[in-house]
Write an enzyme that holds these catalytic residues in place. Structure first.
Site, PDB file in Angstrom:
ATOM      1  N   ARG A   1       0.848  -1.216   0.000  1.00 58.76           N
ATOM      2  CA  ARG A   1       0.000   0.000   0.000  1.00 58.76           C
ATOM      3  C   ARG A   1       0.878   1.260   0.000  1.00 58.76           C
ATOM      4  O   ARG A   1       1.379   1.721   1.037  1.00 58.76           O
ATOM      5  CB  ARG A   1      -0.905   0.003   1.225  1.00 58.76           C
ATOM      6  CG  ARG A   1      -1.811   1.221   1.287  1.00 58.76           C
ATOM      7  CD  ARG A   1      -2.864   1.217   0.208  1.00 58.76           C
ATOM      8  NE  ARG A   1      -3.806   0.083   0.386  1.00 58.76           N
ATOM      9  CZ  ARG A   1      -4.678  -0.263  -0.543  1.00 58.76           C
ATOM     10  NH1 ARG A   1      -4.726   0.382  -1.705  1.00 58.76           N
ATOM     11  NH2 ARG A   1      -5.500  -1.281  -0.335  1.00 58.76           N
TER      12      ARG A   1
ATOM     13  N   HIS B   1       0.505   2.988 -10.486  1.00 54.95           N
ATOM     14  CA  HIS B   1      -0.521   3.473  -9.540  1.00 54.95           C
ATOM     15  C   HIS B   1       0.115   4.288  -8.390  1.00 54.95           C
ATOM     16  O   HIS B   1       0.102   3.868  -7.231  1.00 54.95           O
ATOM     17  CB  HIS B   1      -1.236   2.228  -8.990  1.00 54.95           C
ATOM     18  CG  HIS B   1      -2.498   2.463  -8.241  1.00 54.95           C
ATOM     19  ND1 HIS B   1      -2.564   3.208  -7.078  1.00 54.95           N
ATOM     20  CD2 HIS B   1      -3.770   2.008  -8.453  1.00 54.95           C
ATOM     21  CE1 HIS B   1      -3.813   3.197  -6.621  1.00 54.95           C
ATOM     22  NE2 HIS B   1      -4.566   2.492  -7.424  1.00 54.95           N
TER      23      HIS B   1
ATOM     24  N   ASP C   1     -12.714   9.137  -7.160  1.00 55.58           N
ATOM     25  CA  ASP C   1     -12.169   7.971  -7.866  1.00 55.58           C
ATOM     26  C   ASP C   1     -12.572   8.124  -9.328  1.00 55.58           C
ATOM     27  O   ASP C   1     -13.665   7.763  -9.742  1.00 55.58           O
ATOM     28  CB  ASP C   1     -12.754   6.680  -7.285  1.00 55.58           C
ATOM     29  CG  ASP C   1     -11.969   5.443  -7.729  1.00 55.58           C
ATOM     30  OD1 ASP C   1     -12.193   4.367  -7.131  1.00 55.58           O
ATOM     31  OD2 ASP C   1     -11.128   5.572  -8.648  1.00 55.58           O
TER      32      ASP C   1
ATOM     33  N   GLU D   1      -2.485   8.511 -11.188  1.00 58.60           N
ATOM     34  CA  GLU D   1      -1.981   7.260 -11.770  1.00 58.60           C
ATOM     35  C   GLU D   1      -1.860   7.360 -13.295  1.00 58.60           C
ATOM     36  O   GLU D   1      -2.808   7.771 -13.965  1.00 58.60           O
ATOM     37  CB  GLU D   1      -2.923   6.122 -11.401  1.00 58.60           C
ATOM     38  CG  GLU D   1      -3.153   6.001  -9.898  1.00 58.60           C
ATOM     39  CD  GLU D   1      -4.435   5.258  -9.568  1.00 58.60           C
ATOM     40  OE1 GLU D   1      -4.802   4.334 -10.315  1.00 58.60           O
ATOM     41  OE2 GLU D   1      -5.076   5.633  -8.564  1.00 58.60           O
TER      42      GLU D   1
ATOM     43  N   ARG E   1       1.913  -6.860  -9.492  1.00 61.04           N
ATOM     44  CA  ARG E   1       2.289  -6.204  -8.225  1.00 61.04           C
ATOM     45  C   ARG E   1       2.435  -7.194  -7.070  1.00 61.04           C
ATOM     46  O   ARG E   1       2.943  -6.840  -6.004  1.00 61.04           O
ATOM     47  CB  ARG E   1       1.291  -5.111  -7.872  1.00 61.04           C
ATOM     48  CG  ARG E   1      -0.124  -5.618  -7.567  1.00 61.04           C
ATOM     49  CD  ARG E   1      -1.040  -4.472  -7.163  1.00 61.04           C
ATOM     50  NE  ARG E   1      -2.379  -4.961  -6.793  1.00 61.04           N
ATOM     51  CZ  ARG E   1      -3.301  -4.220  -6.204  1.00 61.04           C
ATOM     52  NH1 ARG E   1      -3.046  -2.942  -5.916  1.00 61.04           N
ATOM     53  NH2 ARG E   1      -4.483  -4.717  -5.877  1.00 61.04           N
TER      54      ARG E   1
HETATM   55  O1  TA6 Z   1      -6.977   3.486  -8.840  1.00 60.56           O
HETATM   56  C1  TA6 Z   1      -8.077   3.671  -7.999  1.00 60.56           C
HETATM   57  C2  TA6 Z   1      -8.553   2.315  -7.513  1.00 60.56           C
HETATM   58  O2  TA6 Z   1      -9.016   1.532  -8.579  1.00 60.56           O
HETATM   59  C3  TA6 Z   1      -9.615   2.545  -6.463  1.00 60.56           C
HETATM   60  O3  TA6 Z   1     -10.889   2.163  -6.928  1.00 60.56           O
HETATM   61  C4  TA6 Z   1      -9.128   1.701  -5.280  1.00 60.56           C
HETATM   62  O4  TA6 Z   1      -9.678   0.414  -5.332  1.00 60.56           O
HETATM   63  C5  TA6 Z   1      -7.620   1.727  -5.498  1.00 60.56           C
HETATM   64  O5  TA6 Z   1      -7.478   1.589  -6.903  1.00 60.56           O
HETATM   65  C6  TA6 Z   1      -6.825   0.744  -4.692  1.00 60.56           C
HETATM   66  O6  TA6 Z   1      -7.052  -0.559  -5.131  1.00 60.56           O
HETATM   67  P1  TA6 Z   1      -6.329  -1.751  -4.282  1.00 60.56           P
HETATM   68  O7  TA6 Z   1      -6.718  -3.026  -4.999  1.00 60.56           O
HETATM   69  O8  TA6 Z   1      -4.858  -1.499  -4.336  1.00 60.56           O
HETATM   70  O9  TA6 Z   1      -6.866  -1.624  -2.877  1.00 60.56           O
END
Ligand code: TA6
Length: 292
Positions: free
Chosen positions: A66, A161, A205, A264, A92
């Site tokens: 994260r 991301h 988002d 992103e 990832r």
């Molecule tokens: O990029 C935005 C997103 O798609 C959000 O909807 C949120 O889910 C974020 O990515 C994080 O996703 P993750 O699977 O890393 O918790």
């Protein structure tokens, strides 16, 4: 196996015992985990860190980290057909290998690689060669190259991301996307646009479409601007989870939504890419910071 000159880059056992590479040059530092091909840290000389990492991040095989720059490939978001699949693909969560390291007077770079395996083919039945080339100089450039090593077209969506460190969510505005159409993932995927810089007072988002624009995170609290340039991408995602979603994520502190924002560099929605046999698609993001 090509000779790998490791003398230019130091490696160590990082958080969770993950192998990490330490890039250093006169312009700053960066830290890259072999797990996920994941940039964990980028700090320009005499600056605060550019990237944000959750204090609750989990560093373990098979788990996405994260923060930093997760590599989302070969799909962005939920799997297009099968909700049982891991969100944001498998790259990832996988262990990448070191392919090259290089150091010059003013740069330090590393290239990591990932190719198909029984594990990946169980999730996505196509051969591929992925590399991620990370170059630390006056900026940080991250280039994700996806080569189709099979004999049929492959269709991929992707994201670098990036999670950015900010003084407080109330202090920032994001420019570069004014007037650009976006799909609002929080409002039944409606297509909208705004004429003003993006500011935050709720969860956001959004998948911005048909844009090659450089984005700037203008942070009045730390009096700095973060610049996100890109190539190989016509879509940009902007995300902050805000209070409720932050509380639902186990690897995200309840109040950490105030200290981060995601901008992103993606191939998402109608920017999904088709790669012909033997061809390669490159998705690149370039990060830098300036005073102001
Ligand atoms: O990029 C935005 C997103 O798609 C959000 O909807 C949120 O889910 C974020 O990515 C994080 O996703 P993750 O699977 O890393 O918790």
């Amino acid at each position: 196996m090509p000779f790998i000159d490791l003398s230019s880059i130091q490696f160590s056992s990082g958080p969770g015992g993950l192998s990490v590479a330490h890039l250093r040059c006169p312009h700053g530092s960066a830290t890259v985990a072999l797990h996920g091909g994941h940039v964990l840290e980028y700090t320009p000389k005499d600056q605060r860190p550019v990237l944000w990492l959750s204090d609750s991040a989990v560093f373990a095989p098979g788990k996405a980290i994260r923060g930093g720059i997760p590599v989302c490939w070969p799909w962005f978001g939920p799997h297009p057909e099968n909700s049982e699949m891991p969100a944001h693909g498998f790259a990832r969560n996988a262990l990448w290998e070191v392919q090259m390291t290089h150091r010059t007077e003013n740069t330090s770079s590393i290239t990591l690689g990932l190719c198909d395996s029984d594990e990946t083919r169980a999730l996505w039945p196509y051969p591929f060669e992925l590399t991620i080339a990370i170059t630390l100089a006056r900026s940080l450039t991250v280039a994700l190259s996806a080569k189709n090593t099979g004999d049929a077209d492959i269709v991929c969506s992707a994201a670098l991301h990036s999670y950015f460190a900010i003084s407080d969510i109330s202090n920032i505005a994001i420019t570069g996307l004014e007037g650009t159409a976006f799909r609002d993932q929080l409002d039944e995927d409606r297509i909208k646009s705004e004429q003003t810089p993006i500011t935050f007072d709720r969860e956001i988002d959004r998948v911005y479409r048909d844009t090659k624009a450089e984005c700037i995170i203008d942070d009045s609290g730390w009096e700095r601007k973060l610049h996100i340039a890109k190539s190989g991408s016509r879509s940009t995602v902007v995300w902050n989870p805000w209070i409720a979603k932050a509380a639902r994520m186990a690897d995200f502190g309840d109040d950490e939504y105030r200290e981060m924002v995601c901008v992103e560099t993606t191939n998402a929605d109608d920017d999904t890419v088709t790669i012909a046999p033997g061809k390669t698609h490159v998705l690149t993001t370039e990060l830098s910071a300036s005073a102001g």
